[in-house]
Design an enzyme around this catalytic site. Structure first.
Site, short mmCIF file in Angstrom:
data_model
loop_
_atom_site.label_atom_id
_atom_site.label_comp_id
_atom_site.label_asym_id
_atom_site.label_seq_id
_atom_site.Cartn_x
_atom_site.Cartn_y
_atom_site.Cartn_z
N PRO A 256 -88.79 48.45 -105.23
CA PRO A 256 -89.06 49.70 -104.44
C PRO A 256 -88.70 50.87 -105.53
O PRO A 256 -87.65 51.26 -106.00
CB PRO A 256 -87.90 49.91 -103.45
CG PRO A 256 -86.84 48.72 -103.83
CD PRO A 256 -87.41 47.76 -104.84
N ASP A 435 -85.42 51.23 -110.08
CA ASP A 435 -85.09 50.24 -108.78
C ASP A 435 -84.22 50.61 -108.17
O ASP A 435 -83.09 50.38 -108.27
CB ASP A 435 -85.08 48.69 -109.75
CG ASP A 435 -85.17 47.61 -108.60
OD1 ASP A 435 -85.27 47.85 -107.46
OD2 ASP A 435 -84.83 46.47 -109.03
N HIS A 436 -84.58 50.83 -106.75
CA HIS A 436 -83.99 51.50 -105.76
C HIS A 436 -82.73 50.30 -105.32
O HIS A 436 -81.67 50.82 -104.65
CB HIS A 436 -84.60 52.13 -104.73
CG HIS A 436 -83.72 53.35 -104.02
ND1 HIS A 436 -82.64 53.20 -104.00
CD2 HIS A 436 -84.39 54.51 -103.62
CE1 HIS A 436 -82.06 54.23 -103.54
NE2 HIS A 436 -83.42 55.04 -103.12
N ARG A 437 -83.26 49.04 -105.51
CA ARG A 437 -82.33 48.02 -104.85
C ARG A 437 -80.95 48.17 -105.73
O ARG A 437 -80.05 47.82 -105.25
CB ARG A 437 -83.05 46.55 -105.14
CG ARG A 437 -84.04 46.47 -104.43
CD ARG A 437 -84.85 45.21 -104.66
NE ARG A 437 -85.13 45.20 -106.34
CZ ARG A 437 -85.79 44.07 -106.65
NH1 ARG A 437 -85.97 42.81 -105.87
NH2 ARG A 437 -86.09 44.20 -108.10
N ALA A 438 -81.13 48.52 -107.20
CA ALA A 438 -80.14 48.52 -108.13
C ALA A 438 -79.36 49.67 -108.27
O ALA A 438 -78.23 49.93 -108.66
CB ALA A 438 -80.64 47.71 -109.39
#
Length: 463
Positions: A256, A435-438
């Protein structure tokens, strides 16, 4: 017992390779460590070394063969005291029964060995995971040859970085050889260490919604039908282009992305760069020992920013966040037919002159595909600079396993306001893909603000 030499996995992304050249011929005696062949991958041309002594009894894959799958038998080595002719004859008979393209895992009665290559690991496909003749059972202790622990170069480097004694590690590779996953297992991150090429999972349908599926691209025939016959030329994809297409599709469908952009004033940086270059020491040939580029400053600034904002110096895995202790920065380098991203290790603690010379070496060897796998894998972030092409601003696609990527445009004169007065300054736009997950929005903003601070006050990078 005859020893099968398999097509090695020269990089985490490699699934097939081209056997460019044999440097030994049938009947030649071979010692462990001899260079026997050259393999072209999607990233580089690599020399392959023999892992065992013997006589090259049979070449199974001729020079010039393209798209040879990883772990396919490419040659057979006759061991000490074995009849070379009989080995070659038996191998030819077996090859007639099993087509050249058959998976090497179908042969289970012979001892197999992965050719020793710089920092490579056997591919972790379904066959190797099940051990169908490709993997020896994990040894109780490290396998040894002439008193030397058998381990891949990548496993040795990882063990050295982790402070592990290889003699205490059990190997699960061919003939008990220690490979990357063995070191990862000891360090407790085996799952995170394994490269993955699994496709994105289709999201489960929400109650009341129709089932969703990933879009299916148009077929080759359907696309060709859109154009008049003879109006185009077909250029087959090479291995590099196929891998780039697959990995970037995975990145955009599984990561994402979000984007942050700032404008950075470069006047102070350009003045400092000119001063440093003008006073660079001369070598014996009278040439400067280094010549700094703006990109060298950007690499250094991004590395220092990661050290200042350590929560952004991370890599996402499904089981845990990997927070790195040093700032390793990849740099996108254009090469014929694609690009590659060599990694400047521990760039935050290296002087600008060292970064500059390292990048010149990387760029030169990248263009001839002579980079080693350990030189273009890993890292937590990367820089992509299109400013030299006059591009003002762009947003780049993150290259896994990185959590961020800094896209840099051209520095150009722009009107700015200084102390309430209109003035002209050299300004560069930079966009951070995240990276919006991280990394969340505020954290990404902190990282980008730190990059801007270092580049606008570049003297702080020298202390």
């Amino acid at each position: 017992m005859p020893i099968d030499i398999l097509m090695p996995a020269l990089s985490p992304t490699m699934e097939k390779g081209n056997l460019a050249k044999w440097l030994k011929k049938e009947g030649d005696s071979i010692k462990a460590g001899d260079v026997i062949a050259e393999i072209e991958t999607d990233k580089a041309t690599m020399e392959v070394e023999a892992a065992d002594d013997g006589v090259l009894a049979k070449i199974m894959v001729p020079a010039g063969t393209a798209d040879v799958p990883v772990n396919q038998v490419i040659a057979v080595l006759a061991g000490e005291g074995e009849d070379v002719a009989a080995t070659a004859s038996a191998t030819s008979a077996k090859a007639s029964a099993a087509p050249l393209g058959a998976a090497s895992g179908e042969t289970t009665k012979q001892s197999k060995t992965q050719a020793a290559i710089p920092d490579s690991e056997p591919a972790q496909g379904p066959a190797s995971a099940q051990g169908e003749g490709l993997m020896a059972a994990p040894a109780a202790a490290s396998a040894k040859s002439n008193g030397r622990v058998l381990a891949s170069p990548l496993a040795r480097r990882l063990a050295r970085e982790a402070g592990l004694d290889l003699s205490t590690v059990s190997g699960s590779g061919p003939r008990g050889r220690i490979v990357m996953r063995d070191i990862a297992a000891v360090r407790g991150v085996a799952t995170a260490a394994q490269p993955t090429t699994q496709p994105a999972a289709v999201p489960a349908p929400v109650a009341g919604e129709a089932p969703r599926s990933l879009p299916v691209p148009a077929s080759d025939a359907a696309i060709r039908a859109m154009y008049a016959p003879g109006s185009f030329e077909e250029i087959p994809h090479d291995t590099m282009r196929k891998v780039i297409a697959r990995r970037l599709t995975e990145a955009k469908t599984t990561i994402p992305h979000f984007y942050l952009t700032v404008d950075i004033a470069l006047d102070a940086l350009l003045a400092l760069r000119a001063t440093i270059n003008a006073n660079a020491p001369k070598g014996p040939d009278g040439e400067p020992a280094f010549k700094l580029s703006v990109n060298d400053f950007i690499i250094k600034a991004l590395a220092l920013a990661l050290l200042r904002v350590p929560d952004a110096n991370v890599t996402w895995t499904e089981g845990a966040m990997l927070r790195h202790r040093q700032a390793d920065v990849g740099v996108a380098v254009a090469i014929p037919g694609g690009l590659i991203t060599p990694v400047v290790r521990d760039a935050g603690r290296k002087p600008l002159s060292a970064i500059s010379n390292e990048m010149k070496d990387f760029a030169a060897r990248a263009k001839t595909r002579r980079l080693k796998p350990e030189e273009y894998t890993g890292g937590a972030t990367a820089v992509s600079n299109l400013g030299m092409f006059g591009v003002k601003e762009f947003a780049a696609v993150i290259n896994p396993p990185h959590a961020t990527l800094l896209a840099v445009g051209a520095g150009e004169p722009r009107p700015v306001v200084k102390d309430g007065q209109l003035a002209v300054a050299t300004v560069m736009s930079a966009t951070l893909s995240v990276d919006h997950r991280a990394v969340d929005g505020a954290l990404g903003a902190q990282l980008l603000a730190a990059v801007k601070t270092y580049l606008e006050a570049p003297v702080t990078m020298l202390v």
